[in-house]
Design a protein around this motif. Structure first.
Motif, mmCIF file in Angstrom:
data_model
loop_
_atom_site.group_PDB
_atom_site.id
_atom_site.type_symbol
_atom_site.label_atom_id
_atom_site.label_comp_id
_atom_site.label_asym_id
_atom_site.label_seq_id
_atom_site.Cartn_x
_atom_site.Cartn_y
_atom_site.Cartn_z
ATOM 1 N N LEU A 42 16.940 51.377 43.959
ATOM 2 C CA LEU A 42 15.542 50.619 44.642
ATOM 3 C C LEU A 42 16.020 49.445 45.000
ATOM 4 O O LEU A 42 16.376 48.730 44.029
ATOM 5 C CB LEU A 42 14.713 51.098 44.021
ATOM 6 C CG LEU A 42 13.145 51.047 45.202
ATOM 7 C CD1 LEU A 42 12.930 51.771 46.745
ATOM 8 C CD2 LEU A 42 12.255 51.189 44.593
ATOM 9 N N PHE A 43 15.812 49.060 46.078
ATOM 10 C CA PHE A 43 16.025 47.298 45.904
ATOM 11 C C PHE A 43 14.798 46.947 47.369
ATOM 12 O O PHE A 43 13.802 46.490 47.158
ATOM 13 C CB PHE A 43 17.135 47.035 46.518
ATOM 14 C CG PHE A 43 17.203 45.169 46.542
ATOM 15 C CD1 PHE A 43 17.335 44.426 45.182
ATOM 16 C CD2 PHE A 43 17.535 44.631 47.977
ATOM 17 C CE1 PHE A 43 16.473 43.073 45.657
ATOM 18 C CE2 PHE A 43 17.322 43.372 47.841
ATOM 19 C CZ PHE A 43 17.032 42.579 46.796
ATOM 20 N N CYS A 44 15.139 46.506 48.804
ATOM 21 C CA CYS A 44 13.731 46.727 49.416
ATOM 22 C C CYS A 44 12.999 47.881 49.708
ATOM 23 O O CYS A 44 11.684 46.902 50.112
ATOM 24 C CB CYS A 44 14.686 46.703 51.271
ATOM 25 S SG CYS A 44 14.267 47.825 51.758
ATOM 26 N N GLY A 45 12.840 48.991 49.727
ATOM 27 C CA GLY A 45 12.040 49.981 49.562
ATOM 28 C C GLY A 45 11.852 49.835 51.092
ATOM 29 O O GLY A 45 10.154 51.125 50.556
ATOM 30 N N ILE A 46 11.628 49.213 51.994
ATOM 31 C CA ILE A 46 11.170 49.398 53.496
ATOM 32 C C ILE A 46 12.380 50.478 54.412
ATOM 33 O O ILE A 46 12.325 49.922 55.550
ATOM 34 C CB ILE A 46 10.126 48.569 53.841
ATOM 35 C CG1 ILE A 46 11.187 47.444 54.498
ATOM 36 C CG2 ILE A 46 9.250 48.126 52.813
ATOM 37 C CD1 ILE A 46 10.651 45.974 55.189
ATOM 38 N N GLY A 47 13.387 50.413 53.518
ATOM 39 C CA GLY A 47 14.250 50.981 54.663
ATOM 40 C C GLY A 47 15.291 50.352 55.421
ATOM 41 O O GLY A 47 15.802 50.340 56.655
ATOM 42 N N ILE A 48 15.155 48.699 55.018
ATOM 43 C CA ILE A 48 15.986 48.380 55.453
ATOM 44 C C ILE A 48 17.788 47.776 55.167
ATOM 45 O O ILE A 48 18.742 47.253 55.248
ATOM 46 C CB ILE A 48 15.015 46.219 55.454
ATOM 47 C CG1 ILE A 48 14.243 46.423 56.388
ATOM 48 C CG2 ILE A 48 16.641 45.312 55.582
ATOM 49 C CD1 ILE A 48 15.057 46.379 58.263
ATOM 50 N N CYS A 49 17.803 47.185 53.589
ATOM 51 C CA CYS A 49 18.692 47.415 52.644
ATOM 52 C C CYS A 49 19.660 48.051 52.534
ATOM 53 O O CYS A 49 20.861 48.427 51.915
ATOM 54 C CB CYS A 49 18.584 46.690 51.683
ATOM 55 S SG CYS A 49 17.741 47.105 49.927
ATOM 56 N N TYR A 50 19.066 49.608 52.361
ATOM 57 C CA TYR A 50 20.299 50.549 52.320
ATOM 58 C C TYR A 50 20.633 50.428 50.860
ATOM 59 O O TYR A 50 22.317 50.742 50.666
ATOM 60 C CB TYR A 50 21.479 50.346 53.481
ATOM 61 C CG TYR A 50 20.956 50.909 54.660
ATOM 62 C CD1 TYR A 50 20.395 50.254 55.624
ATOM 63 C CD2 TYR A 50 21.190 52.299 55.366
ATOM 64 C CE1 TYR A 50 19.652 51.086 57.288
ATOM 65 C CE2 TYR A 50 20.362 52.594 56.338
ATOM 66 C CZ TYR A 50 20.029 52.055 57.535
ATOM 67 O OH TYR A 50 19.752 52.521 58.383
ATOM 68 N N ASP A 51 20.641 50.169 49.576
ATOM 69 C CA ASP A 51 21.418 50.298 48.525
ATOM 70 C C ASP A 51 20.704 50.749 47.628
ATOM 71 O O ASP A 51 21.619 51.170 47.008
ATOM 72 C CB ASP A 51 20.172 48.469 47.930
ATOM 73 C CG ASP A 51 21.892 47.742 46.904
ATOM 74 O OD1 ASP A 51 22.149 48.170 47.192
ATOM 75 O OD2 ASP A 51 20.995 47.394 46.055
ATOM 76 N N LEU A 53 20.975 54.377 48.461
ATOM 77 C CA LEU A 53 21.759 56.115 49.747
ATOM 78 C C LEU A 53 21.740 56.991 48.056
ATOM 79 O O LEU A 53 22.789 56.810 47.384
ATOM 80 C CB LEU A 53 23.480 55.416 50.261
ATOM 81 C CG LEU A 53 22.749 54.344 51.432
ATOM 82 C CD1 LEU A 53 24.175 53.980 52.006
ATOM 83 C CD2 LEU A 53 21.877 54.527 52.563
ATOM 84 N N TRP A 61 24.141 58.808 54.150
ATOM 85 C CA TRP A 61 23.810 57.576 54.218
ATOM 86 C C TRP A 61 21.560 58.088 54.230
ATOM 87 O O TRP A 61 21.506 57.512 55.051
ATOM 88 C CB TRP A 61 23.579 57.531 55.426
ATOM 89 C CG TRP A 61 25.549 56.725 55.454
ATOM 90 C CD1 TRP A 61 25.769 55.413 54.487
ATOM 91 C CD2 TRP A 61 26.551 56.596 56.463
ATOM 92 N NE1 TRP A 61 26.960 55.394 54.910
ATOM 93 C CE2 TRP A 61 27.072 55.550 55.937
ATOM 94 C CE3 TRP A 61 26.588 57.032 58.067
ATOM 95 C CZ2 TRP A 61 28.278 54.766 57.046
ATOM 96 C CZ3 TRP A 61 27.740 56.518 58.338
ATOM 97 C CH2 TRP A 61 28.334 56.133 57.781
ATOM 98 N N GLN A 66 12.757 56.695 51.691
ATOM 99 C CA GLN A 66 11.890 56.232 52.586
ATOM 100 C C GLN A 66 12.731 58.278 52.794
ATOM 101 O O GLN A 66 11.059 58.878 53.900
ATOM 102 C CB GLN A 66 13.647 56.466 54.320
ATOM 103 C CG GLN A 66 13.539 54.674 54.407
ATOM 104 C CD GLN A 66 11.825 54.184 54.664
ATOM 105 O OE1 GLN A 66 11.556 54.439 55.411
ATOM 106 N NE2 GLN A 66 11.728 53.183 53.710
#
Lengths: 85, 461
Positions: A42-51, A53, A61, A66
């Motif tokens: 987990l990194f950004c938690g809001i679905g922006i960073c795609y880390d 996956l 993907w 999310q």
């Protein structure tokens, strides 16, 4: 409780949990290898960073932060050397 | 077939809901498309249904706004992403029903912002998360870790620390990079900001009560660990936010929450070809707008954090004005629109005044962009290190972000450079002395979010 599997291993979580929150609740925080072979989760938690996956029921993907868990959900990671997700 | 609406709004956070309510009250047919399962955006993020009766005041207020919009006739399409927007105001959307196109006579972009993170050694380790990510775990009653360090800048760090303490977690300390000294202009800016003062004091009291150090003028240098975070090196920062040699300390922690303010999520305005300008105080690249928040593309508005960081109140007021202005554009219920302009403009000016002070305090200084080592990954998606970026600038002559992308692949991954772009442009500016405007940004590419292959097809009308 909802049961789901990650690379064949069974985990449980609550209704409303995302894959990421359920894995965090189970103490699992590394579930992906980046392109340089380093651990990710987990990194950004809001679905922006795609880390975060993963592959969910065959769908590549998918963002673990999310996608909400459902009974019998089959999550696959690239930790076994599958390479790019 | 193309679905059509008077007003198409992208994003159901404070700005989008407020714009929808104003436009619908003025008699327009309004459709909101929102990426998340329930409206609210990040600020009014709704709890999972099992925790609904434990909702916070903020969540309740968001729910009321949502209900008011629905009662006014607003159609909300949740769990649906907009992956393209053209300059004719056609939006390509993808949701559970597949892919379709929605046309808006007026389009209002209210896509919000995301947290700014900076590249320090170890920042890719699992256990390093944004403060916002910690919040999303807490909404679900999940603890991010056992011993948490917070390092960044701005009120979200403080609020997150207080929320972690509320959830009975061990917070090691909170590092605030900005130098927060009492000042006269600060005092003036806070006049009338009782909501902010109340929330800030509550968080600080919570830290004080739990004896959690709040270290002002401190920052994180690196995170340690192999598979996940095991500790961190922290240091005192000078006024340019560079670490002061000799002040380093080691701390033991398993979780690091970080965030250095916010970056506007502006990809759709870019796709539509709107004119942009660099404004550091507003979070970076922001669309050029007139006083009613119209972008340079006729019929497309941009409001709230997506058009310049200002917080949820600013988003509410900008939304009301844009929604009413949309009605004027389309010739509906103009007297009500006038009333909305009048009742909102003073509140908006008050917010803009506070925003100026806020950004002077918390806008990141150069030092925070220089923490990476040569082997530190800067572009998380593609695994591109600082070394590779510097070589591309110095040896291959890449000067703009687009050239750097071509040479190194940085910014070419799934996030489309949203995470690394702002850090890399600061690195290039430092290396070459070029302005942020001339370095530019990564272009937005269609689709702006990865889609399952075969789920979309491009038709030529």
């Amino acid at each position: 409780m909802i049961s789901f599997t990650v690379d064949g291993e069974t985990f449980t979580g609550n209704e409303g949990d995302t894959i990421a929150s359920a894995l965090y609740a189970n103490g699992k925080r590394s579930w992906r290898l980046g392109k340089a072979g380093d651990y990710r989760g987990l990194f950004c938690g809001i679905g922006i960073c795609y880390d975060c996956l993963v592959k969910v029921d065959g769908m590549s993907w998918s963002r673990a932060c999310q996608v909400e868990i459902h009974p019998g959900m089959c999550v696959e990671t690239n930790l076994q050397g599958e390479g790019h997700l | 077939m193309t679905y059509s609406s008077d007003v198409l709004i992208v994003g159901a956070g404070p700005g989008g809901l407020s714009a929808a309510l104003a436009a619908a009250n003025c008699g327009l047919k309004v459709t909101i498309v929102d990426a998340y399962p329930e409206p609210g955006g990040q600020y009014y993020h709704q709890p999972p249904s099992r925790y609904r009766n434990e909702a916070t005041n903020r969540q309740k207020v968001g729910r009321i706004l949502w209900r008011r919009a629905v009662n006014a006739g607003v159609e909300i399409r949740s769990s649906t992403i907009v992956w393209n927007l053209d300059n004719k105001k056609n939006a390509s959307i993808h949701g559970s029903g597949g892919t379709e196109t929605i046309h808006g006579e007026i389009v209002i972009l209210a896509t919000g912002a995301y947290e700014r993170t900076v590249a320090f050694p170890g920042w890719t380790l699992p256990g390093v998360i944004t403060a916002g990510a910690a919040q999303t775990l807490l909404y679900r009653r999940v603890k991010p870790g056992k011993r948490v360090l917070l390092a960044g800048t701005g009120p979200l760090q403080l609020v997150t620390a207080a929320n972690l303490l509320d959830a009975h977690m061990k917070v090691i300390c909170v590092l605030e990079a900005a130098r927060l000294y009492p000042s006269i202009d600060g005092g003036i800016a806070l006049v009338g900001q009782w909501g902010r003062i109340r929330e800030g004091s509550r968080s600080i009291a919570q830290l004080f009560w739990h004896r959690v150090p709040y270290r002002v003028g401190w920052g994180i240098l690196r995170a340690h660990g192999r598979e996940q975070v095991e500790g961190a090196t922290i240091a005192q920062l000078n006024s340019e936010w560079q670490p002061i040699p000799g002040s380093e300390q080691e701390v033991s922690c398993d979780t690091i929450c970080t965030g250095y303010g916010f970056i506007p999520f502006n990809a759709l305005a870019k796709m539509a070809g709107a004119k942009f300008v660099w404004d550091t105080a507003l979070g970076g690249e922001v669309p050029v707008r007139d006083e009613y928040f119209r972008t340079s593309i006729p019929g497309i508005y941009a409001i709230g954090d997506s058009a310049g960081i200002g917080g949820y109140r600013m988003a509410l007021y900008e939304g009301a004005i844009a929604g009413a202005s949309a009605a004027v554009d389309l010739g509906h219920r103009v007297p009500l629109a006038e009333k909305i302009f009048q009742s909102t403009s003073r509140k908006l000016r008050n917010e803009q005044r506070f925003q100026k002070y806020y950004s002077r305090l918390f806008t990141p200084k150069d030092g925070i962009f220089e923490l990476s080592h040569p082997d530190t990954i800067v572009c998380r998606c593609e695994g591109i290190t600082r070394d590779m970026i510097e070589k591309a600038v110095c040896c291959s002559g890449a000067k703009t972000l687009q050239e750097l992308k071509a040479v190194t692949r940085c910014g070419m991954g799934e996030c489309q450079g949203r995470v690394c772009g702002p850090t890399i442009s600061r690195m290039v500016s430092k290396l070459t002395g070029m302005s942020m405007d001339s370095i530019g940004s990564f272009a937005s590419r269609l689709p702006i979010f990865p889609l399952p292959a075969g789920s979309f097809q491009i038709t030529q009308d």
